[in-house]
Design an enzyme around this catalytic site. Structure first.
Site, short mmCIF file in Angstrom:
data_model
loop_
_atom_site.label_atom_id
_atom_site.label_comp_id
_atom_site.label_asym_id
_atom_site.label_seq_id
_atom_site.Cartn_x
_atom_site.Cartn_y
_atom_site.Cartn_z
N TYR A 131 -43.11 18.84 51.50
CA TYR A 131 -42.32 19.68 52.39
C TYR A 131 -42.79 20.75 53.19
O TYR A 131 -41.87 21.22 54.04
CB TYR A 131 -40.88 20.34 51.44
N LYS A 182 -47.56 12.56 38.81
CA LYS A 182 -48.18 11.28 39.09
C LYS A 182 -49.91 11.88 38.92
O LYS A 182 -50.56 11.95 39.91
CB LYS A 182 -47.72 10.76 40.23
N ASP A 215 -43.38 7.02 38.33
CA ASP A 215 -42.83 5.52 38.43
C ASP A 215 -42.28 4.96 37.15
O ASP A 215 -41.24 4.38 37.11
CB ASP A 215 -44.10 4.55 38.79
N ASP A 239 -36.87 14.89 45.28
CA ASP A 239 -36.20 14.39 46.27
C ASP A 239 -35.60 12.51 45.82
O ASP A 239 -34.41 12.42 45.90
CB ASP A 239 -36.54 14.53 47.75
N ASP A 243 -31.85 10.97 43.89
CA ASP A 243 -31.13 9.91 44.41
C ASP A 243 -30.81 8.78 43.48
O ASP A 243 -29.75 8.10 43.08
CB ASP A 243 -31.64 9.37 45.64
C1 IPM Z 1 -31.81 16.33 50.07
C2 IPM Z 1 -31.99 15.64 51.30
C3 IPM Z 1 -32.96 16.57 52.08
C4 IPM Z 1 -34.39 16.59 51.43
C5 IPM Z 1 -33.23 15.92 53.53
C6 IPM Z 1 -31.94 15.79 54.32
C7 IPM Z 1 -33.77 16.92 54.42
O1 IPM Z 1 -32.44 14.42 51.27
O2 IPM Z 1 -31.39 17.33 50.06
O3 IPM Z 1 -32.27 15.56 48.88
O4 IPM Z 1 -35.18 15.64 51.72
O5 IPM Z 1 -34.49 17.49 50.66
MN MN Z 2 -32.71 13.52 49.00
#
Ligand code: IPM
Ligand code: MN
Length: 341
Positions: A131, A182, A215, A239, A243
């Site tokens: 990032y 990793k 993984d 990140d 999710d």
């Molecule tokens: C998150 C989002 C952001 C990230 C994006 C929108 C830049 O996916 O906060 O997880 O990748 O951190």
């Molecule tokens: Mn994200």
């Protein structure tokens, strides 16, 4: 009196921020709010992403509550990266929000019965790694073009994330911390992360530790999430696995996050993990719970432990009946929080 900046942003962002602040108001904690118009709509209208004077003003707040940023899917009006790099990541970097604290807990309504109950926190390093944007394109558009995309890992950056995670793990009943990386392939950054983790671990003899490759961690999270208590990982892995953690714990409508500057050299930023969901704007279908939980994280970080606990407790027992609207859910949670006080 806590000074809060509100960035509702795009899509369902403003709706869920309204409900989050309704619940904050119900705690009777004194706070002021100032709203800032930022995001895709503002960019499309004014070609403005984050003016320098706005950033300077934001530095003066105690906390920032953000809804969601992003144009409608398929919209060609905002090129990729403009808002991500120019607004969200800019705030993370400029305000030195070096911890992304993301708790995952299966709500009373369950997670669809497909997974075990989840109760863990992911600590994502939030200012470095891929990032940081190291790299570039050379001879772009030619047959000999080259793209490099580096990953920046500093001892200082890794150590402060790892230390935060150890402190957090120490404060929890299970006292368990897993490093996710990793190291078998990313041997340079992996070496720095693993050595830093091991060195800091020696200062926390009461915290049990584990290591998982990222993984494998994706399988474990789905198959046996109870092995996790606190997880610490780098920016990009964090990140991705957050999710996944959102999906297995109860859906992204419940996933909260706190972008923290624990050194307190500026305000921290609180946001639900979900995005703008333009398809359900104004329908009342947006789930405000992730934003409400993010607001509770804000209160906790501002030292309002009692108010934060009241919200966490209400959420821990709250299961909205089907088809309740965004504001009905917000109102019901606010009432319960007010009664708990
Ligand atoms: C998150 C989002 C952001 C990230 C994006 C929108 C830049 O996916 O906060 O997880 O990748 O951190
Ligand atoms: Mn994200």
């Amino acid at each position: 009196m806590h000074k809060t900046a509100l960035i509702g942003g795009d899509g369902i962002g403003p709706e869920v921020v309204d409900e989050a602040m309704r619940v904050v108001a119900a705690t009777k904690v004194p706070f002021t709010t100032s709203s800032y118009d930022l995001g895709a709509a503002r960019y499309i209208r004014d070609k403005v992403v984050l003016p320098e004077e706005t950033l300077a003003e934001l530095r003066g707040f105690d906390a920032i509550m953000l809804g969601a940023i992003g144009p409608a899917i398929g919209s060609k009006e905002v090129p990729p990266g403009i808002l991500e790099r120019g607004l969200l990541l800019k705030l993370r970097f400029e305000l030195d929000l070096y911890i992304n604290h993301r708790p995952f807990i299966t709500p009373p309504g369950g997670n669809g019965g497909r997974f075990e109950d989840v109760d863990f926190i992911v600590i994502r390093e939030n200012t470095e790694g891929t990032y940081a944007g190291e790299g570039g394109l050379l001879r772009r558009g030619t047959a000999h073009e080259i793209a490099t995309q580096g990953s920046v890992n500093t001892r200082f950056g890794v150590e402060r994330a790892v230390r935060y995670a150890f402190e957090l793990a120490k404060s929890r009943p299970r006292k368990h911390l897993t490093l996710v990386h990793k190291t078998n392939v990313l041997t340079f950054s992996g070496d720095l992360w693993q050595r830093t983790f091991d060195e800091v671990a020696s200062e926390y003899p009461d915290v049990a530790t584990a290591y998982n490759h990222v993984d494998a961690a994706c399988i474990y999270m789905v198959d046996s999430p109870s092995r996790y208590d606190v997880v610490v990982t780098d920016n990009l892995f964090g990140d991705i696995i957050t999710d996944l953690a959102g999906a297995i714990s109860g859906g992204i409508g419940h996933a909260a996050s706190a972008n923290l500057n624990p050194a307190r050299t500026g305000p921290s930023l609180f946001e639900p993990v979900h995005g703008a969901a333009h398809d359900i704007v104004g329908t009342g279908k947006a789930n405000p719970i992730a934003a409400i939980r993010s607001a509770a994280l804000m209160l906790e970080f501002l030292g309002e432990a009692k108010a934060a606990k009241a919200i966490f407790e209400v959420l821990g027992n709250y299961n909205p009946v089907p088809n309740m609207t965004t504001s009905e859910i917000g109102k019901e949670i606010a009432e319960r929080v007010a009664n708990a006080n």
